[in-house]
Design an enzyme around this catalytic site. Structure first.
Site, PDB file in Angstrom:
ATOM      1  N   TYR A 116       1.129  -1.431  -0.734  1.00 16.19           N
ATOM      2  CA  TYR A 116      -0.184  -0.431   0.178  1.00 16.19           C
ATOM      3  C   TYR A 116       0.785   1.796  -0.008  1.00 16.19           C
ATOM      4  CZ  TYR A 116      -4.503  -2.585  -0.174  1.00 16.19           C
ATOM      5  OH  TYR A 116      -5.270  -3.408  -0.413  1.00 16.19           O
ATOM      6  N   HIS A 170      -5.756  -3.883   6.441  1.00  9.90           N
ATOM      7  CA  HIS A 170      -4.567  -4.169   5.911  1.00  9.90           C
ATOM      8  C   HIS A 170      -3.263  -4.551   6.511  1.00  9.90           C
ATOM      9  CE1 HIS A 170      -7.287  -3.303   2.393  1.00  9.90           C
ATOM     10  NE2 HIS A 170      -7.243  -2.534   2.211  1.00  9.90           N
TER      11      HIS A 170
END
Lengths: 724, 724
Positions: free
Chosen positions: B255, B406
């Site tokens: 990310y 996440h």
């Protein structure tokens, strides 16, 4: 180049070589032209590919010299220390010999001399190798095959330096190394030497080359004609029998590659010393044909891993460096240069120098990979390997004979490569070559229990037994019949049949590659029709490579306990993940491999199951790779026709995070049987239709007709294709 | 380049950019310098890397023009047709805009105009996306994140052509596309826009860039400071909070790579339009630090796949083409050029042109990949990612904080890369990005049930429960403590500890890379010591990549029925292949990966089991990859110390059929606990000994001593090393 042109060129070269030798002293080398070697050395710096070989060999030999003489008493099996040391030694003798001839530096001849004198102490004392297993015992190695390989290389290295040694050293090495080894491999090993087999080819070459080096025509004649010199065995007989007229080697590509070296290197030695034998013209140029065919037996440089094969074997291997260079020397075929470019290697010898020089001159042409039917058997009548190629896809049908002890029981098997990857796979052999912890690097028990069994392949299994009930002798006697082959064009197709794999069962298989506009790769149609005298269970496995993305077939998964599929013949090695029941519309699975999707769609026979399984059961030592397979199964039937379609489609780009065409572009797959033909209809989602018709008759003349959706269609010959 | 030098250079560039804009008409582009773009186009042919981008973009845009305007009513989830079409459209608007500025050709501005007018018809009519799932609904896409990405790109493409449109078209597109989308993403989506999260960064960037393009300072201020313009949210707040002082992004590398683009592209827009904000100096140059750290988070160009990550993500991704070019524009750091060389791509913009030009001028320098401790958390006090590098090996210890939704539950986890391959692995996320048949390309159920669970990682599991019992809120509140880090030299080492992962349990882990002469790669020592208030079961998994070659641990295989390891927390996904009982000498396994052997050797705690398992149980849809794991297990113990050694050795060359060093070079592994230190002794087969001592104290001053084999050894600081 035509056969005729090759013969003429061969004759010219024969003279050239004879002349070259004529210019040498009688004590000089006989396996290499001293003059050409010296010239290679003088010009090496101009040609990077050759200079790299020179540098590599120098580095390796100098490291060996640094490490000192190590000629241990043989003890270990394949992969073990003494095994690997004797391998390093023959390589070092070979390299140092060539280096001496190319550079003229005495350190290299000294090194060959020292090593061979150490062997002169060892060789006469050796009996059968202590780690010999179920194969013929060697002296230096656990199997005599390795001894032959040792001698082929050592003879070349020795030949290169022999005239630089004292008469005393030469005599000692002649007697105590080369005569000892040659005698062991010939007179003392008739069971190997007189066979028709790659082990024998190596032994023949080793003994014959030793004969030339020692100026001993007796050894040469035995090598060429067998121990009794009648020609019933020996090198020429091997050339007659081991290759088909199309240059296909009975055991398959992996052993073809391996077997090639002694054929090539001994043929070159014969050419150098007995040019009158015209060895490169023998049997219509079979040595050169075998080299070209070996190259055809690859995808993206890797050999088709049928039969006992290590799947990591590619054209980047010593055997092929030599073969490419020799073939180029004899034929001047510049397509061979592009193979050498892919290899990035040349052999350290004058013929390798010529390859490097001509690549540098920009002479390389693409190698003509093509669809090919390679007949099997000495007369070409024992089935065939059928290869269908398009730019993006290669399809291999294994309709060959058994291929001796390394053959697998997989008549009418097939493999598919697409988009650079193996998609419909072959396990190859169950073996970890040279890794001692895995049974000394030998073939594993699982090679028999899994890798050779029919269920480990992509072909029909009846009643959970392998073809010929797994019996080699029966298998050797029966080959499939290659009925039809069409390579080239938008529809490529192969049909074969066998009725001897199972008592009372005949099966015929047609596999076709259909090029369809809008698809990057062809669609593959597979029609396998079997009839049995008594009701039976029919399994058609497909071993595939990829991750299942969509399993449209209704199925029940074994989520918390996976049963084993069966008890024997390879079935004991399969875990059952799920069992499905395909219907006429829920009849496909899709998997993803390297960014491309593959949909396998079937016309399910009545009552058919689809079993999803994975290899790895009953494998206590983790010897097997774990790979997926799906199996179409029909039970208690006398006749069955499996119709399947494999469709490569779409693109998934993980880096760019884009996906197109992940869904199959086929709306329906239909199959109709008429009185004398099979009709397969592919209906695309965009409304187009492609129809493939396959007549039972395989001749080219008859006209056939069928009615499809009320419309008559007729065609001439074995198959027809209709797009609308 | 020092921070100070960067700031000065930044200031100079600010002026330059401001001047460049000063030369443009007030209606001209604000996100790109029109003059530089024109110059890039004029000189493109001189620089292959840039010319290729120009050709690629031309080809793609011309194909899109050929295909015609396709602006469908939104319908499909990720990977579906409408989803992919709207993605193609934003890319086309962006590319065509840049092409217009670079080439001046009107066809490109016409195309942008036509597409955006079609969106002007569509956008005002849109409500929430029909395929919206459990994430925030978008308008054009199933999640609003994609709408933000659309707007970031469309704003750039529009900016480039806006001055070429009629006032009427401009007004219509301003109002019906950009104001509509900006309002949707800001005022109408406060729950996204005001978050501290990468979705919010994208929304901030999209709205802020739209603000610059529309000359609307209100939109810009909201983007920078949040909807209420107090600075409690918005882009600057994201810069304060989402990166650690070392430029590590809270969610992890996958990310970080994704989140980077809006940071970089919006920062560049701010610099162009409000140079007085000195955005590239903000927070001590955090944007540039984040770019450099992103590059450090890779091995062989691929991102460490910790947390939710797709393992095929590399530096070859649009985000990094832009980041490298922008960072090079701001810093002139020529090490960035070698990254662009590896990427083989540059961004189609003036800053990409400069990269291509300077690579062509030979200015590229190697990127300084190095051992690094990257602190986590806005203030750098929430654990760390510890990276140890040698030329052949990279070791990653994940001692970071949770990293939001996440994040995975894997405190003190580790990964190892060696010889170009991932050896000790991380599953990444269970997801098939953009593949519709796999739940629309979304995270799969198995992402929660397997990929996030502790047992799916290489760290301690107590009583078969995941860290923090798998509860995100608890996990977010507790980070490990990075106690010590030593990067560089023959002994690199990291020690971390956590006492919050399980109630009453504290565990500390030291992982060390020991460079030893004669070994190509370092040996890795792993000491994990856990204490529990009550007796517990301790599992230490090792997920490895390779084929088992030697399983020296006495074991019982489950050959015909594999049980499932457990019922929940990921254990339900493991098939048990075998259970072993390691003893003090039968204590290792060896696997083979890409021609290198890896031996994992343990000092078995009393009563320890070693479980050999594979993922894939309870996976009815074939969603999981099937990968091996071995688990050290100790039951009913209050304390346990797991001591392990991972030794890369030897070489297996399948092409040359040679094998060396297939057996471990370690004779024994010993562990001793003293009053205040751990002592690990590695005895090599050649008689050498290496001793690693690890004091409980982590400060650098204290002297410690132990007695080893009757000999006193003392050292200063956390660890000592003694070779003999």
């Amino acid at each position: 180049m035509s056969v005729r042109a090759r013969i003429i060129l061969g004759a010219v070269i024969s003279l050239a070589l004879a002349n070259a030798h004529g210019a040498e002293s009688t004590s000089g080398p006989v396996l290499i032209s001293a003059r050409d070697a010296t010239q290679s050395g003088a010009q090496a710096q101009q040609y990077l590919l050759f200079q790299q070989e020179l540098d590599r060999a120098r580095k390796e030999v100098e490291a060996a010299i640094q490490a000192g003489i190590q000629v241990p008493t043989p003890k270990d099996p394949g992969g073990g220390d003494t095994h690997e040391q004797h391998k390093r030694n023959y390589k070092s003798i070979y390299q140092a010999g060539l280096l001496y001839r190319i550079t003229g530096e005495q350190q290299y001849s000294d090194w060959v001399r020292s090593l061979l004198l150490a062997y002169a102490d060892l060789c006469p004392k050796l009996g059968p190798h202590p780690a010999a297993a179920n194969q013929t015992a060697g002296r230096l190695f656990w199997q005599s095959l390795n001894d032959s390989v040792w001698l082929v290389h050592a003879a070349q290295g020795y030949d290169a330096v022999r005239d630089a040694l004292s008469a005393q050293d030469r005599g000692r090495i002649d007697r105590q190394v080369f005569r000892v080894m040659a005698k062991f491999l010939s007179d003392d090993s008739p069971q190997v030497f007189n066979r028709i087999h790659n082990h024998a080819t190596w032994a023949n070459a080793a003994v014959g080359m030793t004969g030339y080096v020692l100026r001993d025509t007796e050894l040469v004649d035995k090598a060429l004609l067998g121990l009794d010199k009648t020609g019933k065995a020996g090198f020429l007989k091997q050339l007659d029998v081991l290759f088909s007229p199309d240059g296909y080697y009975a055991e398959g590509p992996y052993y073809q590659r391996y077997a090639l070296l002694p054929f090539v290197i001994f043929a070159q030695a014969i050419q150098n010393n007995q040019p009158e034998r015209k060895i490169f013209e023998y049997r219509d140029g079979i040595v050169l044909e075998a080299i070209r065919t070996t190259i055809q037996l690859t995808y993206d440089g890797y050999f088709f891993p049928i039969n006992d094969a290590m799947p990591d074997k590619s054209l980047r291997t010593d055997e092929l460096y030599q073969a490419v260079a020799t073939a180029y020397q004899v034929t001047g075929d510049t397509a061979l240069l592009s193979i050498a470019q892919w290899q990035g290697r040349v052999v350290l010898a004058p013929e390798g120098f010529a390859v490097a020089r001509d690549i540098a001159a920009g002479k390389a042409q693409p190698f003509p990979f093509a669809s090919r039917l390679l007949r099997d058997g000495p007369r070409g009548d024992q089935g065939a390997l059928a290869i269908l190629r398009t730019p993006s896809q290669t399809l291999v049908m294994k309709n060959t004979a058994q291929g001796m002890g390394h053959g697998h029981f997989d008549k009418l098997n097939w493999l598919l490569y697409d988009n650079g990857n193996s998609i419909v796979t072959d396990y190859g052999s169950a073996r970890f070559l040279n890794i001692q912890a895995k049974q000394g690097g030998r073939y594993l028990r699982e090679n028999d229990s899994w890798a050779k069994q029919t269920i480990a392949h992509n072909t029909l299994v009846v009643n959970e037994r392998s073809h010929f009930n797994g019996d080699l002798k029966t298998a050797e006697k029966n080959a499939p019949e290659q009925l039809f082959f069409a390579g080239g064009g938008a529809t490529q197709l192969s049909t074969a049949e066998i009725s001897s794999a199972y008592p009372g069962v005949t099966f015929r298989r047609t596999i076709a590659q259909l090029t369809i506009s809008g698809y990057e790769s062809p669609l593959v149609v597979d029609v396998l029709r079997a009839t049995s005298a008594t009701p039976a269970q029919f399994d058609l496995p497909l071993h595939y490579s990829g991750h299942l993305i969509n399993l449209a077939v209704p199925h029940k998964s074994n989520v918390a306990a996976r049963p084993v599929l069966g008890r024997a013949n390879g079935y004991q090695h399969l875990w059952v993940d799920a069992v499905g029941a395909p219907s006429s519309d829920k009849n496909f699975v899709t998997w993803l491999n390297d960014g491309r999707f593959y949909t396998y769609r079937v016309v399910p026979p009545s009552g058919a199951q689809m079993i999803f399984a994975e290899s790895g059961a009953n494998d206590p030592n983790f010897n097997l790779r774990r790979e997926p397979v799906l199996i179409q199964r029909v039970t208690n039937a006398a006749n069955v026709t499996f119709v399947s379609l494999l469709e490569p489609h779409g693109r998934h780009d993980g880096a760019n995070e884009t996906t197109v065409g992940s869904q199959s572009g086929v709306r329906a797959l239909r199959y109709t049987r008429t009185a004398d033909a099979d009709v397969v209809q592919i209906e695309l989602a965009d409304g187009r239709n492609t129809i493939l018709t396959i007549a039972d008759a395989v001749d080219g003349d008859a006209t056939h007709s069928v009615n499809i959706a009320g419309r008559p269609r007729s065609w001439q010959g074995h198959f027809g294709r209709f797009d609308q």
